[in-house]
Write a protein that holds these residues in place. Structure first.
Motif, short mmCIF file in Angstrom:
data_model
loop_
_atom_site.label_atom_id
_atom_site.label_comp_id
_atom_site.label_asym_id
_atom_site.label_seq_id
_atom_site.Cartn_x
_atom_site.Cartn_y
_atom_site.Cartn_z
N TYR A 82 9.57 0.28 -2.16
CA TYR A 82 8.49 1.23 -1.92
C TYR A 82 7.37 0.92 -2.91
N TYR A 83 6.22 1.53 -2.67
CA TYR A 83 5.11 1.45 -3.62
C TYR A 83 5.16 2.72 -4.47
N ILE A 84 5.49 2.55 -5.74
CA ILE A 84 5.80 3.68 -6.63
C ILE A 84 4.61 4.00 -7.52
N LYS A 85 4.26 5.30 -7.55
CA LYS A 85 3.12 5.77 -8.35
C LYS A 85 3.56 6.39 -9.68
N GLY A 86 4.72 7.07 -9.70
CA GLY A 86 5.13 7.74 -10.92
C GLY A 86 6.53 8.31 -10.82
N VAL A 87 7.03 8.79 -11.96
CA VAL A 87 8.39 9.31 -12.06
C VAL A 87 8.35 10.63 -12.82
N TYR A 105 5.67 4.27 1.62
CA TYR A 105 5.94 3.00 2.29
C TYR A 105 4.79 2.02 2.12
N GLU A 106 3.58 2.55 2.11
CA GLU A 106 2.39 1.71 2.10
C GLU A 106 1.74 1.70 0.72
N SER A 107 1.04 0.62 0.45
CA SER A 107 0.27 0.55 -0.79
C SER A 107 -0.95 1.45 -0.66
N PHE A 137 -7.07 8.11 -5.10
CA PHE A 137 -6.36 9.38 -5.09
C PHE A 137 -5.53 9.56 -3.82
N VAL A 138 -4.27 9.96 -4.00
CA VAL A 138 -3.40 10.21 -2.86
C VAL A 138 -2.72 11.56 -3.03
N LYS A 139 -2.37 12.18 -1.90
CA LYS A 139 -1.73 13.49 -1.94
C LYS A 139 -0.30 13.38 -2.45
N HIS A 163 -5.99 9.75 3.46
CA HIS A 163 -5.47 10.85 4.26
C HIS A 163 -4.75 10.34 5.49
N HIS A 164 -5.10 9.12 5.95
CA HIS A 164 -4.45 8.55 7.12
C HIS A 164 -3.20 7.75 6.73
N CYS A 165 -2.98 7.55 5.43
CA CYS A 165 -1.76 6.91 4.95
C CYS A 165 -0.72 7.99 4.67
N GLU A 166 0.51 7.55 4.50
CA GLU A 166 1.54 8.52 4.15
C GLU A 166 1.31 9.02 2.73
N PRO A 167 1.45 10.32 2.49
CA PRO A 167 1.34 10.81 1.12
C PRO A 167 2.54 10.37 0.30
N VAL A 168 2.43 10.44 -1.01
CA VAL A 168 3.58 10.13 -1.85
C VAL A 168 4.56 11.31 -1.82
N TRP A 169 5.83 11.02 -1.88
CA TRP A 169 6.85 12.07 -1.92
C TRP A 169 8.02 11.58 -2.76
#
Length: 251
Positions: free
Chosen positions: A83-88, A174-176, A180-182, A20-26
């Protein structure tokens, strides 16, 4: 066994609080520079990162690259930095599945700044054909650091294939981040695998973590409870700016 479940609950809860203190994925791809192996008609590569995922190609909202499969037609977006990429997420056209415009037998590959496609890491591979007019989220097998995201159709020898999309969204930060991330600025279109009324976000995360097929869950506060929805397949709402009442987490 009970102690192990409690420890798992605590670990997931702490990791979520950290995230929650990291940037969410967008969506990192919006209005970024895009290219493709060969243009077909007026369906230029940039159409797939313009924020319009309308499924009608004649309206100018889709990209299309065509070529013999031996040339492996592709589409690519340059995110301008690593960037640190989670999905497409890929939005398909409304063309009839009998034509070869719906993406099939394709890979999503990611490579970094000062690298080439030969250095790319596989994010996702799908053999079956995508569904018309649908936006589906493809989660990478792991979080991948990279600047360039390329989608390549492999097909059958001798075939003339199209790489057509009406929008491509690349979700990362931006961050790894881990666990679970928002997920920002989107909504889920399909029905959940399961719905539960629970005591909090962490309990919903634990339910998802315990189910191997779960990769996305949503949480909505309902007075003194949380409505938890668990998803095993994820389709996104077209042109969504997000639902402020429901928080989406991806694994």
């Amino acid at each position: 066994m009970k102690l192990a479940r409690i420890n798992l609950f605590i670990l997931i809860f702490l990791s979520m609080m950290k995230d929650h203190h990291c940037e969410p994925v967008w969506n990192l791809a919006f209005n970024k520079s895009a290219s493709q192996s060969k243009k077909f008609g007026r369906n230029v590569a940039q159409n797939s990162v313009d924020g319009n995922d309308g499924p009608v190609p004649s309206h100018g909202s889709c990209s299309d690259s065509v070529g013999l499969i031996k040339h492996k037609p592709w589409w690519e977006v340059d995110l301008a930095q690593d960037y640190y990429i989670k999905g497409v997420a890929i939005s398909q056209s409304n063309y009839n599945p009998v034509y070869k415009y719906l993406t099939h037998n394709f890979t999503i590959d990611i490579y970094g700044e000062n690298k080439t496609i030969d250095d790319a890491i596989l994010c996702y591979y799908q053999e079956e054909q995508a569904e018309m007019s649908q936006t589906k989220l493809y989660l990478c097998v792991k979080t991948i650091k990279g600047r360039y995201v390329r989608i390549t159709v492999h097909g059958q020898p001798g075939d003339n294939e199209h790489v057509m999309f009406c929008e491509v969204k690349v979700f990362g930060s931006y961050e790894s981040v881990s666990n679970f991330v928002k997920m920002e600025g989107t909504e889920i279109a399909n029905e959940p695998f399961a719905t539960r009324n629970l005591s909090g976000i962490a309990e919903c995360a634990m339910r998802c973590h315990a189910l191997s097929k779960c990769h996305v869950f949503t949480v909505k506060r309902m007075s003194d409870i949380y409505k938890c929805k668990i998803y095993t397949t994820t389709f996104l709402v077209a042109n969504s700016t997000g639902n402020p009442d429901e928080v989406i987490f991806i694994l």
